[in-house]
Design an enzyme around this catalytic site. Structure first.
Site, PDB file in Angstrom:
ATOM      1  N   GLU A   1      15.302  18.888  34.456  1.00 61.99           N
ATOM      2  CA  GLU A   1      13.923  18.304  34.832  1.00 61.99           C
ATOM      3  C   GLU A   1      14.132  17.985  36.426  1.00 61.99           C
ATOM      4  O   GLU A   1      13.127  17.468  36.716  1.00 61.99           O
ATOM      5  CB  GLU A   1      13.898  16.859  33.966  1.00 61.99           C
ATOM      6  CG  GLU A   1      13.802  17.285  32.449  1.00 61.99           C
ATOM      7  CD  GLU A   1      13.720  16.038  31.535  1.00 61.99           C
ATOM      8  OE1 GLU A   1      14.430  15.047  31.998  1.00 61.99           O
ATOM      9  OE2 GLU A   1      12.865  16.107  30.350  1.00 61.99           O
TER      10      GLU A   1
ATOM     11  N   GLU B   1      34.154  23.227  21.808  1.00 59.47           N
ATOM     12  CA  GLU B   1      34.485  22.080  22.632  1.00 59.47           C
ATOM     13  C   GLU B   1      36.048  21.842  22.649  1.00 59.47           C
ATOM     14  O   GLU B   1      36.511  21.167  23.512  1.00 59.47           O
ATOM     15  CB  GLU B   1      33.865  20.887  22.064  1.00 59.47           C
ATOM     16  CG  GLU B   1      34.479  20.390  20.724  1.00 59.47           C
ATOM     17  CD  GLU B   1      33.860  19.178  20.149  1.00 59.47           C
ATOM     18  OE1 GLU B   1      34.592  18.233  19.907  1.00 59.47           O
ATOM     19  OE2 GLU B   1      32.513  18.929  20.220  1.00 59.47           O
TER      20      GLU B   1
END
Length: 268
Positions: free
Chosen positions: A79, A110
Site C-alpha cells: 500500500e 515458518e
C-alpha cells in the site's frame, strides 16, 4: 517468556453463545488492543526513527513474517506505492512460503530458520536497509533466523510481537512488544494480535513516509492516480492549493501526474 497469546480465552462455551453475545464479547476484547498499542509507543518511536533515517539515505524497509503476520507485512508494503507514490521496492513484504502463502497456508514454512535470509538475498539486501520481523507469538523460527543473520551482517533490525520477552524481540535491535493477552478463540492470533500488528504497521509506515516528506500538511500529495475517486480527490487538492477552477485543476493534474507536480507547475 510468558506466551500470553496462547493462554485460554477469558470466555467459555463459545459454541453455546448467541450471535449477539459473540459479537459483544469480541468487541469487548478488541477495545483492549489500542490500549496495548499505546504502551508500546516509545518502542515504536525508536523503530520509526531508525527506519526514517536509513530510508532518507537510500535504504529500504523489509518486513519478514509467516502466516497472518507475514500477510500483514505484505499488505502494508503493497500500500505504500499507491498511497505515497514511492517506488515499489522501497518497502518490501516477504512471507514465509512465498507469495503462494498469501492466499494458502504453506505447511511448516515458518519453521525454517534459514529461509528468511535466503529470501532477503533475492533483493540484494545491504547494511543500508532495515529488517522488521513480524510475529504474534514472538517465537517463529523463520523470523528469528532472519533477524539473527541480518544482525550478523550489520543490518538494523526491529520487530512487532505480541508477547513479552520473546526470542524474536531478543534478536531485534528495536523491538516493539504489544502484549495483547489471550484471544477470544484460544490461540487465534489473527484476532487481537493481528489487529495490534496492523495498527503498529500503519503507524510505522505512515510516520516514516511523513518524515520522508511524502505528506504535505495532511495530504497525500504523491498518491498514484489509479482510479476516478483518487483523481477527484487530487483535483480538489490542486484547487485548494492553487485557487484554480475544477476544469483547469483537473487538466493540470492530468498533465503532471501528481498533486505535488501539478502545484509546483502552477507556481513556476
Amino acid at each position: 517468556m510468558e506466551n500470553t497469546t496462547e493462554k485460554d480465552s477469558l470466555y467459555t462455551d463459545l459454541d453455546k453463545m448467541s450471535v449477539a453475545e459473540l459479537l459483544q464479547h469480541m468487541n469487548e476484547q478488541d477495545q483492549t488492543v489500542p490500549l496495548a498499542v499505546a504502551k508500546a509507543l516509545p518502542q515504536l518511536e525508536k523503530l520509526v526513527d531508525v527506519v526514517a533515517d536509513r530510508m532518507s539515505k537510500g535504504g529500504r524497509l523489509f518486513y519478514i513474517g509467516a502466516g497472518t503476520s507475514g500477510r500483514l507485512g505484505v499488505v502494508d508494503a503493497s500500500e505504500c506505492p499507491p498511497t505515497y507514490g514511492v517506488p515499489f521496492d522501497w518497502v518490501v513484504g516477504i512471507i514465509a512460503g512465498g507469495d503462494t502463502a498469501i492466499r494458502k497456508a504453506v505447511e511448516f514454512a515458518e519453521d525454517d530458520a534459514n529461509q528468511a535470509w535466503n529470501d532477503l538475498q533475492e533483493f540484494n539486501i545491504t547494511a543500508s536497509d532495515v529488517v522488521v520481523g513480524i510475529a504474534a507469538s514472538g517465537r517463529t523460527p523463520y523470523v528469528i533466523g532472519g533477524l539473527a543473520t541480518a544482525n550478523l551482517n550489520g543490518i538494523a533490525t526491529g520487530c512487532i510481537v505480541c508477547n513479552a520477552g520473546s526470542p524474536v524481540a531478543a534478536e531485534a535491535q528495536y523491538p516493539v512488544e504489544i502484549v495483547t493477552g489471550p484471544e477470544f478463540v484460544t490461540g487465534s492470533t489473527r484476532m487481537k494480535a493481528g489487529t495490534a500488528q496492523k495498527l503498529a504497521l500503519n503507524m510505522l509506515s505512515t510516520s516514516v513516509m511523513i518524515r520522508l516528506g511524502r505528506v504535505k500538511g495532511n495530504k497525500m500529495v504523491d498518491m498514484q492516480l489509479t482510479n476516478h475517486k483518487l483523481v477527484d480527490r487530487g483535483t480538489r487538492m490542486v484547487m485548494n492549493e492553487t485557487g484554480l477552477d475544477e476544469a483547469t485543476a483537473a487538466a493540470l493534474l492530468k498533465e503532471n501526474g501528481s498533486v505535488r507536480k501539478a502545484v509546483e507547475a502552477h507556481l513556476k
